[in-house]
Design a protein around this motif. Structure first.
Motif, PDB file in Angstrom:
ATOM      1  N   LEU A   9     -66.486  -6.400  25.002  1.00 17.57           N
ATOM      2  CA  LEU A   9     -66.511  -7.170  24.129  1.00 17.57           C
ATOM      3  C   LEU A   9     -66.434  -8.636  24.489  1.00 17.57           C
ATOM      4  CD1 LEU A   9     -67.717  -7.545  20.753  1.00 17.57           C
ATOM      5  CD2 LEU A   9     -64.084  -7.256  20.649  1.00 17.57           C
ATOM      6  N   ALA A  10     -65.579  -9.527  25.162  1.00 18.58           N
ATOM      7  CA  ALA A  10     -65.887 -10.568  25.211  1.00 18.58           C
ATOM      8  C   ALA A  10     -66.524 -10.731  25.952  1.00 18.58           C
ATOM      9  CB  ALA A  10     -64.430 -11.031  25.665  1.00 18.58           C
ATOM     10  N   THR A  12     -69.604  -9.118  26.551  1.00 20.62           N
ATOM     11  CA  THR A  12     -70.970  -9.339  25.268  1.00 20.62           C
ATOM     12  C   THR A  12     -71.086 -10.773  24.423  1.00 20.62           C
ATOM     13  OG1 THR A  12     -70.920  -6.922  25.265  1.00 20.62           O
ATOM     14  CG2 THR A  12     -71.997  -7.695  23.180  1.00 20.62           C
ATOM     15  N   VAL A  13     -69.839 -11.063  23.220  1.00 19.42           N
ATOM     16  CA  VAL A  13     -69.929 -11.940  22.844  1.00 19.42           C
ATOM     17  C   VAL A  13     -70.482 -13.743  24.215  1.00 19.42           C
ATOM     18  CG1 VAL A  13     -68.674 -13.568  21.638  1.00 19.42           C
ATOM     19  CG2 VAL A  13     -68.314 -11.151  21.248  1.00 19.42           C
ATOM     20  N   TYR A  14     -70.354 -13.465  25.124  1.00 17.70           N
ATOM     21  CA  TYR A  14     -70.659 -14.162  26.090  1.00 17.70           C
ATOM     22  C   TYR A  14     -71.995 -14.587  26.360  1.00 17.70           C
ATOM     23  CZ  TYR A  14     -71.135 -17.266  30.035  1.00 17.70           C
ATOM     24  OH  TYR A  14     -71.380 -17.847  30.848  1.00 17.70           O
ATOM     25  N   VAL A  17     -73.534 -15.210  23.154  1.00 22.32           N
ATOM     26  CA  VAL A  17     -73.749 -16.827  23.002  1.00 22.32           C
ATOM     27  C   VAL A  17     -74.610 -17.591  24.252  1.00 22.32           C
ATOM     28  CG1 VAL A  17     -72.742 -18.751  22.964  1.00 22.32           C
ATOM     29  CG2 VAL A  17     -71.852 -16.359  21.675  1.00 22.32           C
ATOM     30  N   GLY A  32     -76.377  -8.179  22.665  1.00 22.61           N
ATOM     31  CA  GLY A  32     -75.202  -7.545  21.548  1.00 22.61           C
ATOM     32  C   GLY A  32     -75.515  -6.353  21.825  1.00 22.61           C
TER      33      GLY A  32
END
Length: 141
Positions: A9-10, A12-14, A17, A32
């Motif tokens: 999840l981390a 993916t967020v990185y 963004v 995403g």
């Protein structure tokens, strides 16, 4: 392995963004979608139901014809789930990462290993059985 969903999840967020900052909206959306799908697949919250080993054992034998012990992120469990299709809903699915008693049971029938899927058909445990065998029993039930 129980914690792999968090770094996924981390990451993916990185990636989302970073791609959004570069102005690449299609890449951000792609990252995403793929990242969240993988996060869900690895998460302990996916799957069908919240059956517990103690509750399953307490049921009459007629109500526990097929019990499938599985864990998130297991490709063999995913393969079994896909091959069973709608008939898989008739089985009782127990997540060994959410139930220590279930994990202990799986270890007891697999020489100390948490090998999944472990499928109990009419009281007999099978480790990673042929999906056709499980499907045949579910259809007959």
């Amino acid at each position: 392995m129980r914690w792999l969903w968090a770094p996924m999840l981390a990451g993916t967020v990185y990636l989302v963004v970073d791609a959004a900052r570069d102005g690449s909206v299609p890449a951000a959306v792609g990252y995403g979608v793929v990242g969240l799908a993988l996060t869900w697949w690895l998460s302990p919250w996916q799957g069908s139901g919240r059956a517990r080993h103690a509750d399953v054992v307490a049921r009459p034998a007629a109500e526990r014809v097929v019990v499938i012990y599985w864990r998130p992120g297991c490709t063999y469990c995913a393969r079994l789930r896909v091959r069973l299709g709608r008939a898989g809903r008739r089985a009782t699915w127990v997540d060994i990462w959410q139930d220590e008693d279930a994990a202990a049971y799986v270890r007891s029938v697999n020489g100390g290993n948490e090998t999944v899927p472990t499928v109990v058909i009419d009281g007999e445990a099978f480790t990673n059985p042929d999906p056709a065998r499980v499907l045949a029993r579910l259809v007959a039930a």
